[in-house]
Each structure stands twice: as structure tokens, then as C-alpha cells.
Design a protein around this motif. Structure first.
Motif, PDB file in Angstrom:
ATOM      1  N   ILE A 139      34.470  -7.789 -28.024  1.00 48.83           N
ATOM      2  CA  ILE A 139      33.427  -6.849 -27.726  1.00 48.83           C
ATOM      3  C   ILE A 139      34.034  -5.425 -27.386  1.00 48.83           C
ATOM      4  O   ILE A 139      33.471  -4.518 -27.636  1.00 48.83           O
ATOM      5  CB  ILE A 139      32.490  -7.374 -26.541  1.00 48.83           C
ATOM      6  N   ARG A 140      34.987  -5.478 -26.475  1.00 51.34           N
ATOM      7  CA  ARG A 140      35.745  -4.286 -25.963  1.00 51.34           C
ATOM      8  C   ARG A 140      36.209  -3.426 -27.313  1.00 51.34           C
ATOM      9  O   ARG A 140      35.981  -2.210 -27.330  1.00 51.34           O
ATOM     10  CB  ARG A 140      36.690  -4.590 -25.093  1.00 51.34           C
ATOM     11  N   ASP A 141      36.811  -3.940 -28.228  1.00 44.41           N
ATOM     12  CA  ASP A 141      37.176  -3.199 -29.319  1.00 44.41           C
ATOM     13  C   ASP A 141      36.197  -2.617 -30.135  1.00 44.41           C
ATOM     14  O   ASP A 141      35.960  -1.505 -30.492  1.00 44.41           O
ATOM     15  CB  ASP A 141      37.966  -4.122 -30.460  1.00 44.41           C
ATOM     16  N   ARG A 142      34.875  -3.315 -30.039  1.00 45.18           N
ATOM     17  CA  ARG A 142      33.746  -2.781 -30.811  1.00 45.18           C
ATOM     18  C   ARG A 142      33.030  -1.567 -30.224  1.00 45.18           C
ATOM     19  O   ARG A 142      32.811  -0.772 -30.608  1.00 45.18           O
ATOM     20  CB  ARG A 142      32.709  -3.836 -31.315  1.00 45.18           C
TER      21      ARG A 142
ATOM     22  N   ALA B 166      32.239   4.177 -29.020  1.00 46.51           N
ATOM     23  CA  ALA B 166      32.641   5.344 -28.338  1.00 46.51           C
ATOM     24  C   ALA B 166      33.421   6.393 -29.041  1.00 46.51           C
ATOM     25  O   ALA B 166      32.906   7.500 -28.882  1.00 46.51           O
ATOM     26  CB  ALA B 166      33.104   4.873 -27.004  1.00 46.51           C
ATOM     27  N   ALA B 167      34.430   6.185 -29.958  1.00 48.27           N
ATOM     28  CA  ALA B 167      35.189   7.033 -30.423  1.00 48.27           C
ATOM     29  C   ALA B 167      34.322   7.646 -31.564  1.00 48.27           C
ATOM     30  O   ALA B 167      34.206   8.879 -31.767  1.00 48.27           O
ATOM     31  CB  ALA B 167      36.196   6.466 -31.055  1.00 48.27           C
ATOM     32  N   ALA B 168      33.423   6.935 -31.996  1.00 50.69           N
ATOM     33  CA  ALA B 168      32.660   7.256 -33.198  1.00 50.69           C
ATOM     34  C   ALA B 168      31.443   8.318 -32.930  1.00 50.69           C
ATOM     35  O   ALA B 168      31.116   9.279 -33.275  1.00 50.69           O
ATOM     36  CB  ALA B 168      31.714   6.360 -33.912  1.00 50.69           C
ATOM     37  N   ALA B 169      31.017   7.989 -31.406  1.00 51.72           N
ATOM     38  CA  ALA B 169      30.018   9.039 -30.895  1.00 51.72           C
ATOM     39  C   ALA B 169      30.555  10.240 -30.494  1.00 51.72           C
ATOM     40  O   ALA B 169      29.956  11.356 -30.731  1.00 51.72           O
ATOM     41  CB  ALA B 169      29.455   8.375 -29.500  1.00 51.72           C
ATOM     42  N   VAL B 170      31.857  10.345 -30.059  1.00 47.26           N
ATOM     43  CA  VAL B 170      32.532  11.619 -29.789  1.00 47.26           C
ATOM     44  C   VAL B 170      32.831  12.223 -31.026  1.00 47.26           C
ATOM     45  O   VAL B 170      32.543  13.546 -31.159  1.00 47.26           O
ATOM     46  CB  VAL B 170      33.790  11.114 -28.851  1.00 47.26           C
TER      47      VAL B 170
ATOM     48  N   ALA C 251      36.142   0.466 -21.323  1.00 45.91           N
ATOM     49  CA  ALA C 251      35.813   0.450 -22.840  1.00 45.91           C
ATOM     50  C   ALA C 251      35.238   1.560 -23.524  1.00 45.91           C
ATOM     51  O   ALA C 251      35.583   1.586 -24.651  1.00 45.91           O
ATOM     52  CB  ALA C 251      35.243  -1.165 -22.877  1.00 45.91           C
ATOM     53  N   LEU C 252      34.552   2.096 -22.926  1.00 41.77           N
ATOM     54  CA  LEU C 252      33.799   3.278 -23.517  1.00 41.77           C
ATOM     55  C   LEU C 252      34.553   4.663 -23.199  1.00 41.77           C
ATOM     56  O   LEU C 252      33.721   5.594 -23.493  1.00 41.77           O
ATOM     57  CB  LEU C 252      32.374   3.166 -23.175  1.00 41.77           C
ATOM     58  N   GLY C 253      35.696   4.596 -22.830  1.00 39.09           N
ATOM     59  CA  GLY C 253      36.511   5.768 -22.611  1.00 39.09           C
ATOM     60  C   GLY C 253      36.014   6.422 -21.305  1.00 39.09           C
ATOM     61  O   GLY C 253      35.331   6.021 -20.374  1.00 39.09           O
TER      62      GLY C 253
END
Length: 481
Positions: free
Chosen positions: A7-10, A15-19, A57-59
Motif C-alpha cells: 500500500i505504501r509503495d502504491r 504522490a510522485a506522479a501527482a508532483v 508515505a505521501l512525501g
């Protein structure tokens, strides 16, 4: 169900894709969060905010800028709404207010249980504005997850009150009964019957097509408790569920039952149904053993004959040994299986070749039943009788041999496990389960010799080899390290 690390990996990828504005990954994340159950969505939210030495997990919260939250993809605000930072969650909720897709409905419902009051009130205010039946299908499953909690526990009642005021109780609960969320659907059926929205005619009409076992049990109970004897007989006695058939026999007296129906249920597939059918048959003044004997020795199809033999045994009637052996030799699979079941308590030494023949047959269920008979009569055979099976070309036959050998227990189970690890087929060898050496029991001299041979080449760790050698009392167990 994903593990916490998965879950944390996903979430981290999302989060990286959002940024970075990576639309394919964001679409993938949105599909994932839309497809999970309400229970799992709440679990994902909790995992997103769980403390970790690796960081959120979400940075970092600084990454969730106004520009990032202004993304046209609603899943960005959904992810931000799960961040550990309450300020980020608050801004995410304000952003979600302008999105009206299913995932936004669910994300706002999750924040109704937030531990920050401002976030919780913002989310609840918006959720209460979303009162279409489609909104309800997304929101209610999530709000139900907070019913037993301190925060957000009253939200569901307020939301349902608003829904009912706008659409009417019947339409609201009809929509909730069609929910894809199993927990909600079951609760909706329970409420509908308890409140009188559904009644006996509905239960009768719905039962035949219902697949959810929990809902079926509710429908069956309504029919059994409320219907007249003729309706119970017509609906439940021929239902596909053994629970229905048994309950009908329990509810109806012998006078209310058609003898033909009870006769049919005497050879039912369910043990409990057969038990109650025998009781009612006896109350009708008839002997079930007589009917079973007639059916068992008739020209009926093999399945019905097999059930009749089972029923005959259940009445305590003795079945001649030669008749049982005839069933074991039958070409009909159902009769062969019932014959082996009946032979389990009455096998003799002369039956061993027949049993090993069944073990080597084409049907795994027959082989297992024959193996269980052999396991119940260990004195009738020895491990050397398994040699032809262990040398068979078919890996399935060799697996059966190892399994039967292991059923002898004690040091023979250990030997069987060690032999299995030497099988030439890697798949067979990998299926082995190494038995623990028995305590307070030394192997015989022959067993010690065989264990020493196997330990010399067995593909297990040196510590394991040494412990087996020590337990078996082998001289110089250190040589097997």
C-alpha cells in the motif's frame, strides 16, 4: 488484499506522479482507489498516515503546493486528503468540493472521520450536500465504517435522514440493497425487513435468485418464520440450499409434509437434511432403513444408490462385508467412493491389494479414501508395500505414496519426508512437508539405517540434518553437518 508495504509503495508512486504530472500513473492510482472496498479504502487511509522511519508515505507536505492540488485529475486531491499533515488534508478537502466523481465522494466520506475538527466539518458539510442516490451508493459504505467510532459516528444517521427526506425511505433502501458493497447490502436487507419495507412476498420472490449466503439466510428465516406450511413446503423444501431444506423439515410436522417429498429428502446430499427426513419418515410410521435398503440395491442412478447406502449406514444397519467389497470394485465412481467409506471400519488383510489398486487409480478422491482406509489399519501393511507406487513414472502416484507413508506417523513420517525430498521431480520434492522427529521415541535399527542413508544426501540445511540425526540416536551426528 495488499500488504502495508505494498500500500505504501502504491501511495508513494501516486504522490510522485501527482508532483510530476504523470497522468498514466495517476489514472492507475485512481482506478485502484475506486475499485477497493470501503473497508479497504479506510485501511489505505490509515496506512497513508501511519508513522514510518522512512518518512510519510505521501512525501513531504511542502511538495503538495497549490499548483499540484490544482491538477485536473481529482485523484491528486484524493491522495493529498490522506496526507499526515492536517493543513494538506484541509486544502485537499476544499479542492475535492469542486469534484463530483465517485472517487471524490468516497474520499470526502473518509475525511468525515478525520481527527482534525476543521477537516471533519468541511468534509461532512460537503457530504451532506451530495444527496443523489448515486452519491449515496459511494458515500454510505464509507460512512458505515465510522458507526462504532468516536469521530464521525453520527454522520451516517444524519446523511440517511437527509437522503430519506429527499427521496423517500423506500427508494433509498432499495438503492442500498443493490450496493456492490457486501456489508452495506446485507445491512440494507436487514433494515428493510426489520422496518417493514420488505415482507414475506418479497422474501419468497428474492430467494431463488439470491447468491449472498448472509442475505439468503435472512430470506430463509423470514419464509420459515412467517409463511404458511404450504408456502414453506413449496419454497424451502426444494431450495438449492441444504439449510432451507433442513429448516423446512424442522418447521413442518409429519402431518404437514407430503410423504413423496420426505422420501426424496431421505437421500439428500446433506447429512442434516437426511437426519430430519428420517425423523419425519419415522413419525409417519415408516422405517427409513427399509427404504434405504430398497434404493441401495435398485437400478437407480449410482449417485442415488450411493446416498442410499450412506443413509443405510447412518441408521446403524449392518451391511454385509462382501456387499461393501462389491461396491469398492464397482465401475461407478459414486459407489466406489461409498464402498471405501464403509470399508474404513471393517478392512481385513486380504483387502490391502484392492486398496493399493484404488490408490493407484485415476481418481484422486478414490485414492484419498483408500489411503484413509490404509491409515486406519496400519497393522495390515508395511512401508515396503508402497515400493511399486514410489517407483511409478507418474509423479502424482509417487506423491500419493509419500502421503500414505507419512500417515504412519512417528519415525516413518520422518523417513517419508526425507524420501520425498529425494524425488526426481522438483515439483513433487518441493511439495514435501518435513515432519518433526517424535519425542521420547527412538527409531528401530532398520529405521536408523534408512535415516542415515537419507541424511547423507538429503537437500536440507546442516543444522536440520544434525538435529534429525541427534534425535534418531545416530552415532556421531556431527558428521551430517
Amino acid at each position: 488484499m495488499l500488504t502495508p508495504s505494498q500500500i505504501r509503495d502504491r501511495l508513494a508512486r501516486g504522490a510522485a506522479a501527482a508532483v510530476e504530472g504523470d497522468r498514466p500513473v495517476l489514472d492507475e492510482t485512481a482506478s485502484w482507489l475506486t475499485a477497493v472496498t470501503a473497508r479497504e479504502l479506510v485501511r489505505i487511509d490509515q496506512e497513508a498516515r501511519r508513522f514510518s522511519f522512512e518518512g510519510p508515505a505521501l512525501g513531504k507536505s511542502q511538495a503538495w503546493t497549490s499548483e499540484v492540488l490544482a491538477s485536473p485529475s481529482p485523484v491528486v486531491a484524493v491522495l493529498a486528503g490522506m496526507h499526515t499533515d492536517g493543513h494538506v488534508r484541509e486544502r485537499a478537502v476544499r479542492s475535492l468540493v469542486t469534484s463530483f466523481d465517485a472517487l471524490s465522494d468516497r474520499a470526502l466520506a473518509v475525511r468525515v472521520g478525520d481527527h482534525v475538527g476543521v477537516v471533519r466539518e468541511l468534509a461532512l458539510r460537503e457530504v451532506l450536500r451530495r444527496r443523489t442516490l448515486d452519491n449515496a451508493a459511494h458515500v454510505v459504505p464509507v460512512l458505515r465504517r465510522f458507526e462504532q467510532r468516536g469521530r464521525g459516528s453520527g454522520a451516517l444517521a444524519r446523511y440517511l435522514h437527509a437522503l430519506v427526506g429527499e427521496h423517500g425511505e423506500a427508494d433509498v433502501w432499495a438503492r442500498l440493497r443493490s450496493s456492490a458493497d457486501h456489508d452495506l447490502r446485507r445491512a440494507a436487507f436487514r433494515h428493510s425487513f426489520d422496518s417493514g419495507l420488505l415482507g414475506l412476498p418479497d422474501a419468497v420472490a428474492l430467494l431463488a435468485g439470491e447468491r449472498d449466503q448472509v442475505v439468503r439466510r435472512r430470506l430463509i428465516g423470514v419464509v420459515a418464520d412467517s409463511a404458511t406450511p404450504d408456502v414453506i413446503a413449496g419454497v424451502l423444501l426444494r431450495d438449492r440450499a441444504a439449510e432451507s431444506r433442513t429448516l423446512a423439515l424442522v418447521k413442518l410436522t409429519a402431518e404437514q409434509l407430503d410423504p413423496a417429498e420426505v422420501e426424496r429428502l431421505l437421500v439428500d446430499s446433506s447429512v442434516l437434511t437426511r437426519l430430519w427426513a428420517r425423523r419425519r419418515w419415522q413419525e409417519m410410521g415408516r422405517d427409513p432403513a427399509v427404504l434405504y435398503a430398497t434404493r441401495a440395491r435398485s437400478a437407480a442412478n449410482p449417485i442415488m444408490r450411493a446416498r442410499a447406502y450412506i443413509g443405510l449406514a447412518e441408521t446403524g444397519t449392518a451391511i454385509e462385508r462382501q456387499e461393501v467389497l462389491g461396491l469398492v470394485r464397482s465401475a461407478d465412481l459414486p459407489l466406489q467412493k461409498v464402498g471405501l467409506s464403509l470399508l474404513k471400519d471393517h478392512a481385513a488383510a486380504e483387502d490391502v491389494p484392492l486398496l493399493f489398486q484404488a490408490v493407484a487409480g485415476d481418481h484422486s478422491r478414490v485414492a484419498r479414501l483408500a489411503g484413509e482406509v490404509l491409515a486406519a489399519h496400519l497393522r495390515l501393511w508395511s512401508p515396503t508395500d508402497l515400493a511399486p507406487l514410489k517407483a511409478a513414472e507418474d509423479p502424482a502416484l509417487r506423491s500419493r505414496a509419500w502421503w500414505i507413508h507419512r500417515l504412519r506417523g512417528g519415525w516413518e513420517a520422518v523417513i517419508a519426508g526425507l524420501e520425498l525430498l529425494h524425488d526426481p521431480d522438483p515439483r513433487v520434492a518441493a511439495s514435501g512437508r518435513q515432519s518433526e522427529p517424535p519425542m521420547y521415541l527412538l527409531p528401530t535399527a532398520a529405521q536408523q539405517h534408512r535415516i542415515a542413508e537419507l541424511l547423507a544426501t538429503v537437500p536440507i540445511g546442516p543444522d536440520r540434518r544434525r538435529s534429525i540425526a541427534f534425535a534418531a540416536g545416530l552415532p556421531d551426528p556431527g558428521q551430517y553437518s
